[in-house]
Design a protein around this motif. Structure first.
Motif, short mmCIF file in Angstrom:
data_model
loop_
_atom_site.label_atom_id
_atom_site.label_comp_id
_atom_site.label_asym_id
_atom_site.label_seq_id
_atom_site.Cartn_x
_atom_site.Cartn_y
_atom_site.Cartn_z
N MET A 131 0.84 -1.18 0.00
CA MET A 131 0.00 0.00 0.00
C MET A 131 0.89 1.24 0.00
N GLU A 132 0.57 2.19 -0.83
CA GLU A 132 1.31 3.44 -0.95
C GLU A 132 0.84 4.41 0.14
N LEU A 133 1.77 4.86 1.00
CA LEU A 133 1.41 5.74 2.10
C LEU A 133 1.38 7.21 1.70
N PHE A 134 2.18 7.58 0.71
CA PHE A 134 2.31 8.99 0.36
C PHE A 134 2.10 9.19 -1.13
N ASP A 135 1.51 10.31 -1.50
CA ASP A 135 1.46 10.75 -2.88
C ASP A 135 2.61 11.73 -3.07
N LYS A 136 3.59 11.33 -3.86
CA LYS A 136 4.77 12.18 -4.05
C LYS A 136 4.38 13.40 -4.86
N LEU A 137 4.70 14.59 -4.34
CA LEU A 137 4.40 15.83 -5.03
C LEU A 137 5.54 16.26 -5.94
N TYR A 138 6.76 16.11 -5.45
CA TYR A 138 7.94 16.36 -6.28
C TYR A 138 9.15 15.72 -5.63
N ASP A 139 10.13 15.45 -6.45
CA ASP A 139 11.39 14.87 -6.00
C ASP A 139 12.44 15.35 -6.99
N GLU A 140 12.97 16.53 -6.73
CA GLU A 140 13.89 17.18 -7.66
C GLU A 140 15.32 17.13 -7.15
N HIS A 141 16.25 17.02 -8.06
CA HIS A 141 17.67 17.13 -7.77
C HIS A 141 18.19 18.33 -8.53
N GLU A 142 18.99 19.14 -7.86
CA GLU A 142 19.46 20.37 -8.47
C GLU A 142 20.81 20.74 -7.87
N LYS A 143 21.72 21.17 -8.70
CA LYS A 143 22.96 21.76 -8.19
C LYS A 143 22.66 23.23 -7.97
N VAL A 144 22.92 23.70 -6.76
CA VAL A 144 22.56 25.07 -6.41
C VAL A 144 23.79 25.85 -5.95
N LYS A 145 23.67 27.16 -5.99
CA LYS A 145 24.69 28.05 -5.46
C LYS A 145 24.29 28.37 -4.02
N VAL A 146 25.24 28.27 -3.11
CA VAL A 146 24.99 28.57 -1.70
C VAL A 146 26.01 29.63 -1.27
N ARG A 147 25.52 30.64 -0.59
CA ARG A 147 26.38 31.69 -0.06
C ARG A 147 26.28 31.67 1.46
N PHE A 148 27.41 31.63 2.13
CA PHE A 148 27.44 31.74 3.59
C PHE A 148 28.03 33.10 3.91
N VAL A 149 27.34 33.86 4.75
CA VAL A 149 27.78 35.20 5.06
C VAL A 149 27.54 35.48 6.54
N GLY A 150 28.55 36.07 7.16
CA GLY A 150 28.45 36.50 8.54
C GLY A 150 28.83 37.97 8.59
N PHE A 151 28.11 38.73 9.38
CA PHE A 151 28.39 40.16 9.49
C PHE A 151 27.88 40.66 10.83
N THR A 152 28.38 41.84 11.19
CA THR A 152 27.92 42.45 12.43
C THR A 152 27.37 43.83 12.13
N THR A 153 26.47 44.26 12.98
CA THR A 153 25.98 45.63 12.98
C THR A 153 26.45 46.24 14.30
N GLU A 154 25.95 47.39 14.65
CA GLU A 154 26.33 48.01 15.92
C GLU A 154 26.04 47.09 17.11
N ASP A 155 24.93 46.35 17.02
CA ASP A 155 24.45 45.60 18.18
C ASP A 155 24.45 44.08 18.04
N THR A 156 24.53 43.57 16.82
CA THR A 156 24.22 42.15 16.61
C THR A 156 25.16 41.51 15.61
N ARG A 157 25.38 40.22 15.80
CA ARG A 157 26.09 39.42 14.81
C ARG A 157 25.04 38.55 14.09
N PHE A 158 25.18 38.44 12.77
CA PHE A 158 24.30 37.60 11.96
C PHE A 158 25.15 36.61 11.18
#
Length: 99
Positions: free
Chosen positions: A1-28
């Motif tokens: 018995m099938e438990l789930f109806d698959k809506l999508y199953d995509e594979h993609e090579k993506v660009k990812v950017r990691f960025v850290g910065f500070t303001t006067e009060d906070t680090r992000f």
């Protein structure tokens, strides 16, 4: 018995950017995943809290949305974050599939 109806199953090579910065009060620290999924809206992940959301420039017009998405209590900190994302996010035309 099938438990789930698959809506999508995509594979993609993506660009990812990691960025850290500070303001006067906070680090992000963010990971920004640029993908063709989600109508081209980047997936933005706060590396400190694990909270994530899909963002485009139009979303940045609603500072309360940014505050709630990343649980930022101070509106000045949220405004600083919006200023960063205005430069970091691509300017894309966005049309929702839902009416």
């Amino acid at each position: 018995m099938e438990l789930f109806d698959k809506l999508y199953d995509e594979h993609e090579k993506v660009k990812v950017r990691f960025v850290g910065f500070t303001t006067e009060d906070t680090r992000f620290d963010f990971g920004i995943v640029y993908t063709n999924m989600f109508f081209g809206k980047p997936l933005v992940i706060c590396m400190q809290t694990g909270r994530s959301t899909l963002l485009d420039p139009k979303d940045l017009e609603d500072i309360e949305y940014i505050q709630s998405s990343f649980r930022i209590k101070d509106s000045k900190q949220a405004a600083d974050l919006v200023e960063f994302f205005l430069d970091a996010l691509p300017q894309i035309p966005f049309e929702t599939q839902y009416e």
